[in-house]
Each structure stands twice: as structure tokens, then as C-alpha cells.
Write an enzyme that holds these catalytic residues in place. Structure first.
Site, PDB file in Angstrom:
ATOM      1  N   SER A  10       9.732  -4.839  -4.852  1.00 13.18           N
ATOM      2  CA  SER A  10       8.639  -3.874  -4.962  1.00 13.18           C
ATOM      3  C   SER A  10       7.703  -4.616  -3.805  1.00 13.18           C
ATOM      4  O   SER A  10       7.205  -5.649  -3.802  1.00 13.18           O
ATOM      5  CB  SER A  10       7.703  -3.994  -6.160  1.00 13.18           C
ATOM      6  N   HIS A  35      11.273  -0.651  -3.013  1.00 12.80           N
ATOM      7  CA  HIS A  35      10.610   0.086  -3.958  1.00 12.80           C
ATOM      8  C   HIS A  35       9.048  -0.057  -3.557  1.00 12.80           C
ATOM      9  O   HIS A  35       8.372  -1.012  -3.174  1.00 12.80           O
ATOM     10  CB  HIS A  35      10.738  -0.627  -5.269  1.00 12.80           C
ATOM     11  N   ASP A  37       5.385   1.232  -4.038  1.00  8.93           N
ATOM     12  CA  ASP A  37       4.163   1.647  -5.382  1.00  8.93           C
ATOM     13  C   ASP A  37       3.046   2.227  -4.744  1.00  8.93           C
ATOM     14  O   ASP A  37       2.268   1.680  -4.261  1.00  8.93           O
ATOM     15  CB  ASP A  37       3.933   0.452  -5.963  1.00  8.93           C
ATOM     16  N   MET A  39      -0.537   3.881  -5.231  1.00  4.89           N
ATOM     17  CA  MET A  39      -1.427   3.941  -6.453  1.00  4.89           C
ATOM     18  C   MET A  39      -2.719   4.720  -5.831  1.00  4.89           C
ATOM     19  O   MET A  39      -3.287   4.561  -4.590  1.00  4.89           O
ATOM     20  CB  MET A  39      -1.637   2.401  -6.834  1.00  4.89           C
ATOM     21  N   HIS A  68       7.556   5.214  -5.635  1.00  3.83           N
ATOM     22  CA  HIS A  68       7.112   5.462  -7.117  1.00  3.83           C
ATOM     23  C   HIS A  68       5.512   5.819  -7.073  1.00  3.83           C
ATOM     24  O   HIS A  68       4.593   5.091  -6.621  1.00  3.83           O
ATOM     25  CB  HIS A  68       7.003   4.060  -7.793  1.00  3.83           C
ATOM     26  N   MET A  70       2.156   6.626  -8.466  1.00  6.19           N
ATOM     27  CA  MET A  70       1.243   6.433  -9.626  1.00  6.19           C
ATOM     28  C   MET A  70      -0.056   7.292  -9.218  1.00  6.19           C
ATOM     29  O   MET A  70      -0.967   6.426  -9.155  1.00  6.19           O
ATOM     30  CB  MET A  70       1.145   4.954  -9.943  1.00  6.19           C
ATOM     31  N   MET A 139       8.869   2.109 -17.316  1.00  5.40           N
ATOM     32  CA  MET A 139       7.871   1.118 -17.027  1.00  5.40           C
ATOM     33  C   MET A 139       8.000   0.184 -18.057  1.00  5.40           C
ATOM     34  O   MET A 139       7.636   0.268 -19.334  1.00  5.40           O
ATOM     35  CB  MET A 139       6.535   1.956 -16.868  1.00  5.40           C
ATOM     36  N   GLY A 144      -0.051  -0.427 -12.403  1.00  2.22           N
ATOM     37  CA  GLY A 144      -1.374  -0.595 -11.788  1.00  2.22           C
ATOM     38  C   GLY A 144      -1.145  -2.080 -10.877  1.00  2.22           C
ATOM     39  O   GLY A 144      -1.709  -2.142  -9.880  1.00  2.22           O
ATOM     40  N   GLY A 146       1.082  -5.967 -10.015  1.00  5.69           N
ATOM     41  CA  GLY A 146       2.132  -6.828 -10.424  1.00  5.69           C
ATOM     42  C   GLY A 146       2.046  -8.117 -11.038  1.00  5.69           C
ATOM     43  O   GLY A 146       0.657  -8.417 -11.533  1.00  5.69           O
ATOM     44  N   GLY A 147       3.283  -8.767 -11.355  1.00  9.31           N
ATOM     45  CA  GLY A 147       2.866 -10.133 -12.044  1.00  9.31           C
ATOM     46  C   GLY A 147       2.523 -10.011 -13.230  1.00  9.31           C
ATOM     47  O   GLY A 147       2.248 -10.915 -14.066  1.00  9.31           O
ATOM     48  N   ASP A 175      10.960  -1.295 -14.171  1.00  5.03           N
ATOM     49  CA  ASP A 175       9.932  -1.815 -13.419  1.00  5.03           C
ATOM     50  C   ASP A 175       8.759  -2.399 -14.137  1.00  5.03           C
ATOM     51  O   ASP A 175       7.876  -1.789 -15.107  1.00  5.03           O
ATOM     52  CB  ASP A 175       9.339  -0.465 -12.728  1.00  5.03           C
ATOM     53  N   GLY A 176       8.608  -3.641 -14.013  1.00  5.46           N
ATOM     54  CA  GLY A 176       7.627  -4.597 -14.548  1.00  5.46           C
ATOM     55  C   GLY A 176       8.180  -5.634 -15.120  1.00  5.46           C
ATOM     56  O   GLY A 176       8.764  -5.503 -16.239  1.00  5.46           O
ATOM     57  N   GLY A 177       7.768  -6.948 -14.546  1.00  5.89           N
ATOM     58  CA  GLY A 177       8.338  -8.066 -15.290  1.00  5.89           C
ATOM     59  C   GLY A 177       9.574  -8.288 -15.369  1.00  5.89           C
ATOM     60  O   GLY A 177      10.275  -9.325 -16.221  1.00  5.89           O
ATOM     61  N   GLY A 197       8.877  -7.276  -8.329  1.00 10.93           N
ATOM     62  CA  GLY A 197       8.134  -7.696  -7.026  1.00 10.93           C
ATOM     63  C   GLY A 197       7.710  -9.051  -7.293  1.00 10.93           C
ATOM     64  O   GLY A 197       8.133  -9.934  -6.322  1.00 10.93           O
TER      65      GLY A 197
HETATM   66  C1  DX5 Z   1       3.290  -1.755 -11.054  1.00  9.77           C
HETATM   67  C2  DX5 Z   1       4.340  -1.635 -10.360  1.00  9.77           C
HETATM   68  C3  DX5 Z   1       5.488  -2.420 -10.165  1.00  9.77           C
HETATM   69  C4  DX5 Z   1       5.082  -3.857  -9.594  1.00  9.77           C
HETATM   70  C5  DX5 Z   1       5.931  -4.823 -10.196  1.00  9.77           C
HETATM   71  O1  DX5 Z   1       2.652  -0.911 -11.309  1.00  9.77           O
HETATM   72  O2  DX5 Z   1       4.995  -0.379 -10.335  1.00  9.77           O
HETATM   73  O3  DX5 Z   1       6.470  -1.927  -9.042  1.00  9.77           O
HETATM   74  O4  DX5 Z   1       5.213  -4.011  -8.232  1.00  9.77           O
HETATM   75  O5  DX5 Z   1       5.660  -6.118 -10.332  1.00  9.77           O
HETATM   76  P1  DX5 Z   1       6.351  -7.240 -10.885  1.00  9.77           P
HETATM   77  O6  DX5 Z   1       7.828  -7.285 -10.646  1.00  9.77           O
HETATM   78  O7  DX5 Z   1       5.626  -8.482 -10.536  1.00  9.77           O
HETATM   79  O8  DX5 Z   1       6.261  -7.142 -12.635  1.00  9.77           O
HETATM   80 ZN    ZN Z   2       6.807   0.441  -9.246  1.00  7.32          ZN
END
Ligand code: DX5
Ligand code: ZN
Length: 230
Positions: A10, A35, A37, A39, A68, A70, A139, A144, A146-147, A175-177, A197
Site C-alpha cells: 500500500s 495498492h 488507497d 480516501m 481501493h 474509500m 478489511m 482510514g 495504516g499501521g 487489507d489491514g495489519g 503498508g
Molecule cells: C487502510 C488502507 C490500507 C492501509 C493498510 O485504510 O486501506 O491499505 O494502507 O496499512 P497497514 O498494512 O499498515 O495496516
Molecule cells: Zn487499502
């Protein structure tokens, strides 16, 4: 279902002042998809980038652009994202009143159609649009930022989606964590595209990205191999 693992870093966790260099670095480091993102500050409490920035990144790799969205009212912008160079366009089920129509529009633009589900959204919302889908983006954090920490309840949802898909040609993406420690769990449940990410971009240079991508891929592939052997 293909057992090939797709690693999709990401760009949210990249250095935005050096997008070209970052894309080139993750490509040399072994990524499969980029990827992206998007927003809007409404659907999610954060803002990132839109079509002009994606179009500016587009010439720097031939790899798949996995966009993606959002954003609220994605229908208003689907054509712009297609023109900016998206290969997959993923909308959120929660943001689409007429999801079936949105997915038809994406395919009519010549793009692969994806739907994303927030952690609380049941998989049943995709039951009647399965034949319009190329990708389901599960998800594993609230979108919203990363991390954030991986939400384990989604593992069961991934399994259920895998069963719903049956032998259709639909990729499950998570996607996420996603990182070593969670990559194997989601791959075992049926995910084949892994967005990461912070787990890819930590370390801040190409050598680190290579090691990070390899570690995620290794864990996912070993989990699938172990499952196949059972
Ligand atoms: C969150 C995004 C993700 C994000 C993931 O809203 O859609 O793509 O970048 O980040 P990590 O991998 O750090 O959880
Ligand atoms: Zn994403």
C-alpha cells in the site's frame, strides 16, 4: 482457486514526496500489485490522493494498479479512475446504494471490479453480485489509516467468502495489519492477495522492502503448502 500469492504494497505507507522512486523500489523488491488507497475525508476520516496523482504514478511501472476507493458516491468518479490507469477498481459495499450497478459500470469501463467490506459488514451483501465480481477486499482494520492492529474476527469471514465463491474466478484480498504473524492465517483462510503498508515500507529502503515482502510471501506460501499437505 489459484494458490499464487499476490503481494500488494500500500503506497499509503510510502514516502509521498518520492512516489516514483518508491514504486520503482518496491518493484525491484518483488511486489506484484500496487495498492492505492483513495480516501475522501467523508467515508473515512482521512484524505489521500485522487486521479491526478494515480495518473502521475502510472508511467513508472507496468504492474497492476489496485485502486481501493474509500469514498462516498464512487459512481461519480469511476470513469476518472479508469482513465487514470486503474486495473482493479474496488468500491465499498457500505458506500454504494446500487452496488450491482456500480460493478457493472466498472466492468463496462474495461476494468476488473472489486467490492470491499468493512470489518463489521457481513459477507451476505455480496451474495447476489458474485457473478459481477473479480475481487473481494476484506478489511481487517477499520479503513482510514495504516499501521492498525489486525482484527481476528475477519478470518472466519474470509473462510465464508471462500466457500461462497466456490469455483468462480474471484480473488480474495485482505487489507489491514497484514504482516508476518497474520499473513499465514489469512492465506490459510483463503486470501490470495495480501495488502501490506507498514509491514512492507518499514525500514525505508529497497533492501528492507525486499526482506519485508519476502517474509510476508514466505509465511503465506508455507501456510498454503501445509494446508495442501494435510
Ligand atoms: C487502510 C488502507 C490500507 C492501509 C493498510 O485504510 O486501506 O491499505 O494502507 O496499512 P497497514 O498494512 O499498515 O495496516
Ligand atoms: Zn487499502
Amino acid at each position: 482457486m489459484s494458490n499464487d500469492i499476490i503481494i500488494a504494497p500500500s503506497m499509503l505507507s510510502s514516502d509521498f514526496s518520492r512516489l516514483k522512486e518508491e514504486i520503482e523500489a518496491i518493484e525491484r523488491a518483488g511486489m506484484d500489485w500496487v495498492h492505492l488507497d483513495v480516501m475522501d475525508g467523508h467515508f473515512v476520516p482521512n484524505l489521500t490522493f485522487g486521479p491526478p496523482v494515480i495518473a502521475a504514478m502510472r508511467p513508472h511501472t507496468k504492474k497492476v494498479f489496485d485502486v481501493h476507493l474509500m469514498i462516498d458516491n464512487p459512481d461519480l468518479y469511476l470513469e476518472e479512475y479508469a482513465k487514470a490507469g486503474a486495473d482493479y477498481i474496488t468500491v465499498h459495499a457500505e458506500a454504494c446504494t446500487h452496488l450491482d450497478r456500480s460493478l457493472q459500470v466498472i466492468r463496462n469501463l474495461g476494468k476488473k471490479a472489486g467490492v470491499s467490506l468493512n470489518p463489521h459488514t457481513p459477507e451476505s451483501v455480496i451474495e447476489y453480485v458474485l457473478d459481477r465480481l473479480d475481487l473481494v477486499l476484506v478489511m481487517s482494520v477499520n479503513p482510514g489509516f495504516g499501521g492498525q492492529a489486525f482484527i481476528p474476527a475477519v478470518v472466519e469471514k474470509i473462510r465464508r467468502i471462500r466457500d461462497m465463491i466456490g469455483n468462480r474466478d474471484i480473488i480474495i484480498e485482505v487489507d489491514g495489519g497484514v504482516a508476518p504473524g497474520t499473513a499465514g492465517i489469512v492465506a490459510e483462510a483463503g486470501a490470495r492477495a495480501l495488502v501490506a503498508g507498514s509491514a512492507v515500507f518499514k525500514g525505508g529502503n529497497e533492501e528492507a522492502y525486499r526482506a519485508n515482502i519476502a517474509a510476508i510471501r514466505k509465511e503465506a506460501e508455507e501456510a498454503i503448502a501445509k494446508q495442501a499437505a494435510e
